[in-house]
Design an enzyme around this catalytic site. Sequence first.
Site, mmCIF file in Angstrom:
data_model
loop_
_atom_site.group_PDB
_atom_site.id
_atom_site.type_symbol
_atom_site.label_atom_id
_atom_site.label_comp_id
_atom_site.label_asym_id
_atom_site.label_seq_id
_atom_site.Cartn_x
_atom_site.Cartn_y
_atom_site.Cartn_z
ATOM 1 N N SER A 139 9.528 3.790 -2.027
ATOM 2 C CA SER A 139 9.866 3.100 -3.282
ATOM 3 C C SER A 139 9.290 3.847 -4.479
ATOM 4 O O SER A 139 9.943 3.962 -5.520
ATOM 5 C CB SER A 139 9.404 1.637 -3.267
ATOM 6 O OG SER A 139 8.008 1.520 -3.422
ATOM 7 N N SER A 149 0.833 -1.209 0.000
ATOM 8 C CA SER A 149 0.000 0.000 0.000
ATOM 9 C C SER A 149 0.862 1.251 0.000
ATOM 10 O O SER A 149 1.792 1.368 0.804
ATOM 11 C CB SER A 149 -0.925 0.028 1.220
ATOM 12 O OG SER A 149 -1.635 1.249 1.257
ATOM 13 N N THR A 186 7.500 2.672 3.666
ATOM 14 C CA THR A 186 8.419 2.003 2.748
ATOM 15 C C THR A 186 7.871 1.997 1.323
ATOM 16 O O THR A 186 8.605 2.222 0.364
ATOM 17 C CB THR A 186 8.711 0.566 3.221
ATOM 18 O OG1 THR A 186 9.206 0.618 4.565
ATOM 19 C CG2 THR A 186 9.748 -0.107 2.349
ATOM 20 N N CYS A 187 6.587 1.755 1.188
ATOM 21 C CA CYS A 187 5.969 1.745 -0.143
ATOM 22 C C CYS A 187 6.057 3.130 -0.779
ATOM 23 O O CYS A 187 6.413 3.265 -1.954
ATOM 24 C CB CYS A 187 4.516 1.295 -0.060
ATOM 25 S SG CYS A 187 4.290 -0.366 0.631
ATOM 26 N N ALA A 188 5.754 4.155 -0.001
ATOM 27 C CA ALA A 188 5.842 5.523 -0.511
ATOM 28 C C ALA A 188 7.273 5.853 -0.920
ATOM 29 O O ALA A 188 7.500 6.478 -1.972
ATOM 30 C CB ALA A 188 5.339 6.503 0.553
#
Length: 168
Positions: free
Chosen positions: A63, A54, A59-61
Site C-alpha cells: 500500500s 505495520s 500488504t502494508c508495504a
Amino acid sequence: MATVTLKGNKIETSGTLPKVGSKAPDFKLTNTDLETKSLSDFSGSKVILNIFPSVDTGTCATSVRTFNKEASQLENTKVLCISRDLPFAMGRFCGAEGLDNVISLSDYKDGSFGKAYGLDFTNGPLEALHSRCIVVVDENGTVSYTEQVSEIVDEPNYKAALDALMND
C-alpha cells in the site's frame, strides 16, 4: 466499534471511522525526523491517510509503494502513511525502497490517532495496532471518503480513494 477479520478470524476495533462529511479529527503524529505533525500542517491540501498495522508486512508495504507511485501524479495532495511502527522503521523502509512521495507518520507515542479515528484493534493477535483503513480529507479538513478493509490481509481499494480525490 467495527468488526474486521484476519484470515477469517474476527477482530474488533475501538470505534468507527469518521463519517463522510464530518470534520476530520486533528492528530499529533511523529515523522521520521522525530518531529510532531498534525492534520493542520497539511491544511489547504487534499490528504490521503493510508493507515495500516505495520510496514513490515507485505500488504502494508504494498500500500505504501502503490500510494507513493500514485502520489507522484497528484496535484495538491499529500499521502500520509500511518501506523504504530517506530519512525525509524518507517524511515528505513521508505529509504530502502526509494519512496519519497509519501509522508511516514507514527502513532507510537500514545496511540491517540487510533483512538480518535476509532480504528485500533481491541483484541486478537494485532491488538493495539491500527486496522487497515483509508481516509480521504479535502482541502478544508472534511472527510470525503473512508474505507476500513474488511479482511486485514487484503489491499485497500486504491481506485475508489483516488476517485474520491478527483471528485473533491
